[in-house]
Enzyme design. Sequence first.
Site, PDB file in Angstrom:
ATOM      1  N   ASP A 137       0.869  -1.192   0.000  1.00 15.09           N
ATOM      2  CA  ASP A 137       0.000   0.000   0.000  1.00 15.09           C
ATOM      3  C   ASP A 137       0.901   1.236   0.000  1.00 15.09           C
ATOM      4  O   ASP A 137       1.760   1.387   0.867  1.00 15.09           O
ATOM      5  CB  ASP A 137      -0.886  -0.035   1.259  1.00 15.09           C
ATOM      6  CG  ASP A 137      -1.950   1.062   1.233  1.00 15.09           C
ATOM      7  OD1 ASP A 137      -3.126   0.736   1.468  1.00 15.09           O
ATOM      8  OD2 ASP A 137      -1.603   2.227   0.990  1.00 15.09           O
ATOM      9  N   ASP A 177      -3.468   2.566  -5.534  1.00 11.67           N
ATOM     10  CA  ASP A 177      -2.249   2.543  -4.727  1.00 11.67           C
ATOM     11  C   ASP A 177      -2.070   1.280  -3.903  1.00 11.67           C
ATOM     12  O   ASP A 177      -1.349   1.286  -2.922  1.00 11.67           O
ATOM     13  CB  ASP A 177      -2.153   3.802  -3.854  1.00 11.67           C
ATOM     14  CG  ASP A 177      -2.953   3.669  -2.575  1.00 11.67           C
ATOM     15  OD1 ASP A 177      -3.981   2.962  -2.597  1.00 11.67           O
ATOM     16  OD2 ASP A 177      -2.531   4.255  -1.572  1.00 11.67           O
ATOM     17  N   GLU A 178      -2.738   0.184  -4.291  1.00 14.87           N
ATOM     18  CA  GLU A 178      -2.478  -1.050  -3.551  1.00 14.87           C
ATOM     19  C   GLU A 178      -2.565  -2.294  -4.425  1.00 14.87           C
ATOM     20  O   GLU A 178      -3.274  -2.304  -5.431  1.00 14.87           O
ATOM     21  CB  GLU A 178      -3.391  -1.174  -2.330  1.00 14.87           C
ATOM     22  CG  GLU A 178      -4.853  -1.119  -2.620  1.00 14.87           C
ATOM     23  CD  GLU A 178      -5.692  -1.322  -1.357  1.00 14.87           C
ATOM     24  OE1 GLU A 178      -5.524  -2.347  -0.670  1.00 14.87           O
ATOM     25  OE2 GLU A 178      -6.509  -0.440  -1.073  1.00 14.87           O
TER      26      GLU A 178
HETATM   27  P1  TTP Z   1      -5.553   5.355   0.987  1.00 17.10           P
HETATM   28  O1  TTP Z   1      -4.583   4.254   0.754  1.00 17.10           O
HETATM   29  O2  TTP Z   1      -6.741   5.051   1.827  1.00 17.10           O
HETATM   30  O3  TTP Z   1      -4.855   6.620   1.638  1.00 17.10           O
HETATM   31  P2  TTP Z   1      -3.417   7.252   1.420  1.00 17.10           P
HETATM   32  O4  TTP Z   1      -2.593   6.477   0.437  1.00 17.10           O
HETATM   33  O5  TTP Z   1      -3.606   8.693   1.089  1.00 17.10           O
HETATM   34  O6  TTP Z   1      -2.810   7.209   2.863  1.00 17.10           O
HETATM   35  P3  TTP Z   1      -2.190   5.970   3.669  1.00 17.10           P
HETATM   36  O7  TTP Z   1      -0.748   6.365   3.903  1.00 17.10           O
HETATM   37  O8  TTP Z   1      -2.976   5.934   4.933  1.00 17.10           O
HETATM   38  O9  TTP Z   1      -2.327   4.738   2.832  1.00 17.10           O
HETATM   39  O10 TTP Z   1      -6.115   5.888  -0.397  1.00 17.10           O
HETATM   40  C1  TTP Z   1      -5.300   5.970  -1.566  1.00 17.10           C
HETATM   41  C2  TTP Z   1      -5.619   7.222  -2.343  1.00 17.10           C
HETATM   42  O11 TTP Z   1      -7.005   7.241  -2.671  1.00 17.10           O
HETATM   43  C3  TTP Z   1      -5.365   8.491  -1.564  1.00 17.10           C
HETATM   44  O12 TTP Z   1      -4.041   8.961  -1.696  1.00 17.10           O
HETATM   45  C4  TTP Z   1      -6.383   9.441  -2.110  1.00 17.10           C
HETATM   46  C5  TTP Z   1      -7.515   8.569  -2.582  1.00 17.10           C
HETATM   47  N1  TTP Z   1      -8.644   8.648  -1.639  1.00 17.10           N
HETATM   48  C6  TTP Z   1      -9.647   9.577  -1.889  1.00 17.10           C
HETATM   49  O13 TTP Z   1      -9.599  10.293  -2.897  1.00 17.10           O
HETATM   50  N2  TTP Z   1     -10.692   9.677  -1.005  1.00 17.10           N
HETATM   51  C7  TTP Z   1     -10.783   8.897   0.123  1.00 17.10           C
HETATM   52  O14 TTP Z   1     -11.749   9.021   0.913  1.00 17.10           O
HETATM   53  C8  TTP Z   1      -9.729   7.940   0.379  1.00 17.10           C
HETATM   54  C9  TTP Z   1      -9.768   7.088   1.615  1.00 17.10           C
HETATM   55  C10 TTP Z   1      -8.697   7.866  -0.535  1.00 17.10           C
HETATM   56 CA    CA Z   2      -2.315   4.222   0.608  1.00 16.25          CA
END
Ligand code: TTP
Ligand code: CA
Length: 360
Positions: free
Chosen positions: A4, A104-105
């Site tokens: 992730d 992103d995962e």
């Molecule tokens: P996430 O993996 O949930 O968040 P993140 O990568 O920003 O942070 P983390 O370090 O906790 O993993 O989501 C991936 C991407 O998806 C994030 O960068 C932006 C987008 N996203 C949104 O646009 N709206 C949302 O509500 C969420 C949860 C994510």
């Molecule tokens: Ca993430």
Amino acid sequence: MHVDLDYFYAQCEENKNPDVRGKPVVVCVYSGRTEDSGVVSTSNYLARKYGVKAGLPIARAKKFLESSGAIFFPMNRPLYEQVSERIMEILREHADAFEKVGIDEAYLEVSTRTNFKFDLAENIADEIKQQILTEEQITCSIGIAPNKLVAKIASDERKPDGLTMVKPEEVHSFLSELPASRIPGVGKKVEDKLRQMQVRTIAELSTISPPILVETFGKNLGGYLFRAARGEDDEPVKEREQPTQISRIATLKRNTRDLSEMLALLNELANAATAKLKERSMTCKSVAVIAILNDLSIHTKSKTLEQPTADEKTIVGTAQELMEEFLESMPSAIVRRIGVKVSTLSKLTGQTNISSFLRV
Ligand code: TTP
Ligand code: CA
């Protein structure tokens, strides 16, 4: 292995705008109604310290971050998609089987190449982290476990830039102290119900009997929670095939061979196919129309475009042209259903990437 990427959109913006490093960074989805209307898409970890996270209204985020020197960016999805695509290519190379589950995962099956040795999997995870950092300046968090469920929970354990390995004999102790909300799929609603049952941790969840779980949450979710609390999951890492074509078909209000009567629906179908294409960040090089006549015979007419596109105007225009040609070529055709199909698809981004050329 579950990988992730950390605060992904915000990290992409930090890399594109190095001046903002060390400041709170917020990526926003502006709705356009007023200057600040909209919500936060994500934020870097510094901004999160101020309580700014995904879903928060932009106006509130601005208040929380007043005089912090925070920088706000509008969402730049094409940029994030390009970075994501290149990182996914890196990940794919390290896996026996690879499953992207979001921008992103991804899950990586590494059992064969490590011969089931967890220490070797840890080496692979180190290599991946290093390679993504060197090539894309992006940090990620990785979980390694006997199955996808526990790997996903593990990747969330030490963020950002984390690496958490849970060997089979450690699954039970790893899970037991965690809150039940760490189980993927346990959102606010389920969490509230669990709290009413005095369940806070995964260990507590594992003491609830299957009939009670099923009674409270239904067969599917109840069964899932029972197994999840025990760290059980046997879902394979599934390679997702890219689609080779996208089509949309619908029935006309009445049978006709009059193009003007078909145009509204034809445009709608072409637009819908184009939207799907864009959603998948793909282009097409062929457009076809489908006509199903009143005798239920099916006819298609297609055209190869000069260059790959995801442009509505081009696709709608080509569909209209093709339908006109079809009607001219079949003077007795009475049409009942029409469709638009786009094919010869390729990824919009990553075309400059040499490995994607080699794979074709
Ligand atoms: P996430 O993996 O949930 O968040 P993140 O990568 O920003 O942070 P983390 O370090 O906790 O993993 O989501 C991936 C991407 O998806 C994030 O960068 C932006 C987008 N996203 C949104 O646009 N709206 C949302 O509500 C969420 C949860 C994510
Ligand atoms: Ca993430």
